[in-house]
Scaffold this motif. Structure first.
Motif, PDB file in Angstrom:
ATOM      1  N   UNK A 145       0.819  -1.217   0.000  1.00  0.00           N
ATOM      2  CA  UNK A 145       0.000   0.000   0.000  1.00  0.00           C
ATOM      3  C   UNK A 145       0.848   1.261   0.000  1.00  0.00           C
ATOM      4  N   UNK A 146       2.168   1.122   0.007  1.00  0.00           N
ATOM      5  CA  UNK A 146       3.013   2.307   0.072  1.00  0.00           C
ATOM      6  C   UNK A 146       2.906   3.020   1.410  1.00  0.00           C
ATOM      7  N   UNK A 147       2.554   2.269   2.460  1.00  0.00           N
ATOM      8  CA  UNK A 147       2.371   2.872   3.778  1.00  0.00           C
ATOM      9  C   UNK A 147       3.707   2.968   4.509  1.00  0.00           C
ATOM     10  N   UNK A 148       3.877   4.007   5.318  1.00  0.00           N
ATOM     11  CA  UNK A 148       5.109   4.114   6.099  1.00  0.00           C
ATOM     12  C   UNK A 148       4.951   3.417   7.444  1.00  0.00           C
ATOM     13  N   UNK A 149       3.711   3.106   7.836  1.00  0.00           N
ATOM     14  CA  UNK A 149       3.475   2.358   9.076  1.00  0.00           C
ATOM     15  C   UNK A 149       2.134   1.639   8.953  1.00  0.00           C
ATOM     16  N   UNK A 150       1.975   0.557   9.741  1.00  0.00           N
ATOM     17  CA  UNK A 150       0.660  -0.080   9.816  1.00  0.00           C
ATOM     18  C   UNK A 150       0.029   0.140  11.192  1.00  0.00           C
ATOM     19  N   UNK A 151       0.597   1.050  11.973  1.00  0.00           N
ATOM     20  CA  UNK A 151       0.111   1.334  13.331  1.00  0.00           C
ATOM     21  C   UNK A 151      -0.447   2.744  13.410  1.00  0.00           C
ATOM     22  N   UNK A 152      -1.403   2.931  14.318  1.00  0.00           N
ATOM     23  CA  UNK A 152      -1.869   4.269  14.630  1.00  0.00           C
ATOM     24  C   UNK A 152      -0.985   4.894  15.697  1.00  0.00           C
ATOM     25  N   UNK A 153      -1.280   6.150  16.055  1.00  0.00           N
ATOM     26  CA  UNK A 153      -0.484   6.859  17.055  1.00  0.00           C
ATOM     27  C   UNK A 153      -0.534   6.151  18.406  1.00  0.00           C
ATOM     28  N   UNK A 154      -1.619   5.406  18.679  1.00  0.00           N
ATOM     29  CA  UNK A 154      -1.759   4.689  19.959  1.00  0.00           C
ATOM     30  C   UNK A 154      -1.048   3.335  19.942  1.00  0.00           C
ATOM     31  N   UNK A 155      -0.376   2.995  18.842  1.00  0.00           N
ATOM     32  CA  UNK A 155       0.359   1.732  18.787  1.00  0.00           C
ATOM     33  C   UNK A 155      -0.469   0.557  18.312  1.00  0.00           C
ATOM     34  N   UNK A 156      -1.795   0.757  18.196  1.00  0.00           N
ATOM     35  CA  UNK A 156      -2.647  -0.340  17.704  1.00  0.00           C
ATOM     36  C   UNK A 156      -2.604  -0.386  16.187  1.00  0.00           C
ATOM     37  N   UNK A 157      -3.136  -1.495  15.632  1.00  0.00           N
ATOM     38  CA  UNK A 157      -3.220  -1.578  14.172  1.00  0.00           C
ATOM     39  C   UNK A 157      -3.984  -0.378  13.642  1.00  0.00           C
ATOM     40  N   UNK A 158      -3.519   0.211  12.571  1.00  0.00           N
ATOM     41  CA  UNK A 158      -4.287   1.250  11.873  1.00  0.00           C
ATOM     42  C   UNK A 158      -5.545   0.616  11.270  1.00  0.00           C
TER      43      UNK A 158
END
Ligand code: COA
Ligand code: MG
Length: 296
Positions: A165-178
């Motif tokens: 997906x060209x994502x730089x992370x798969x996590x949200x700011x809270x550390x959970x899965x986006x």
């Protein structure tokens, strides 16, 4: 047969790690030919893995032995299959599966190779990593009704999907899965149950965090997953314990069954100030049956 709780990844080119496999206590091992093995080392992994399998004939295996091959759209997959199938793995992990048609294609390859190597037809099962490409989540519902008799379960992966997906992370700011990863995780669970196969949760990356792994695995089981992937032998005990009914759960289930037994012909009862009806009774019976299966 009880569901497979722990699937432990072992890089297929590491003699040292393969040497730790038997003592790990995993329900299943995954000897890897894909991304934990560099391109230069794939040939050596294609020798070590069949040797490992042949040294552990199927009837004598303490853990099931699975192999992760390379994705079907690479020129590596067929070479992998030719190297490992004759050594009778219990199953194959198919990474970056785009949908049920990829599993069907692999199944046809196995039909031919099993016949050639005198293995029982259909004996090698398949577990696709069913969310690693951008198209794959749209096809999760199609596993149900696809007639895939080798399909043992569905599992999901967040790292390759993020890359796709060209994502730089798969996590949200809270550390959970986006959100995207929460969504495909839920869809994997739903799709597996719809297809009547095992929902296998993804790995817990922080392999030194035993408490975190236990909490995450208990929550995962409470949602309906029956097992998860492991990347380090130290994760296996926590996973095996988390994906079987706990003593408290069993005790509560026994009380629920007793409450219904005490009120024959009734569809709903009260216990500890809460209403219980038939779905609760079904769940309680399932927990007692599972506990008995894991105990035997
Ligand atoms: N299987 C078997 N043995 C393993 C292992 C595994 N997955 N992971 C670690 N070990 C062994 C190590 O070789 C080490 O052995 P030693 O005590 O004889 O030196 C021992 O367990 C302790 O390992 P540790 O030092 O805690 O970890 P590490 O830094 O050596 O390895 C990883 C960390 C993540 C590289 C390793 O766990 C690993 O290779 N995991 C699997 C990766 C994989 O297959 N990924 C693909 C799926 S995403
Ligand atoms: Mg991957």
């Amino acid at each position: 047969m009880t569901p497979i709780r722990s699937f432990l990844f072992i890089p297929g080119d590491s003699e040292k790690k393969l040497g730790k496999a038997d003592g790990a206590g995993a329900d299943a091992l995954i000897l890897d030919l894909e991304d934990s093995v560099s391109p230069d080392n794939k040939p050596v992994a294609r020798e070590l893995i069949p040797a490992f399998l042949r040294a552990r004939p199927k009837a004598k295996r303490a853990s099931q032995i699975w192999v992760r091959i390379n994705p079907l759209d690479t020129d590596l997959a067929l070479t992998d299959l030719v190297a490992v199938v004759a050594a009778a793995p219990d199953g194959l992990i198919l990474p970056k599966a785009n949908g049920p048609s990829d599993v069907l294609k692999l199944s046809h390859y196995l039909d031919a190779l099993e016949a050639q190597t005198c293995l029982a037809a259909g004996s090698i099962k398949i577990l696709p990593v069913a969310t690693e490409t951008a198209i794959s989540p749209f096809r999760l519902g199609d596993y149900a009704g696809a007639g895939l008799t080798r399909l043992l379960g569905l599992t999901w992966g967040a790292e390759d999907l993020a890359a796709a997906l060209g994502a730089s992370t798969n996590r949200g700011a809270d550390g959970r899965w986006a959100l995207t990863y929460q969504m495909v995780r839920s869809l994997t669970l739903l799709a597996a149950r719809a297809a009547d196969v095992q929902p296998i949760d993804t790995l817990y990356v922080d392999f030194r965090d035993d408490d975190g792994l236990r909490a995450s695995s208990r929550a995962s089981r409470a949602e309906g997953f029956t097992g998860r992937l492991a990347i380090h032998p130290a994760q296996v005990a926590a996973i095996n314990e988390s994906y079987r009914p706990s003593a408290e759960e069993i005790a509560f289930a026994v009380r629920i069954i007793a409450a219904f037994d005490a009120a024959p012909g009734v569809g709903t009862v009260g216990l500890d100030g809460k209403m219980l009806d038939i779905p609760h009774l079904k769940q309680a019976r399932a927990i007692v049956a599972q506990a008995a299966a894991y105990a035997s």
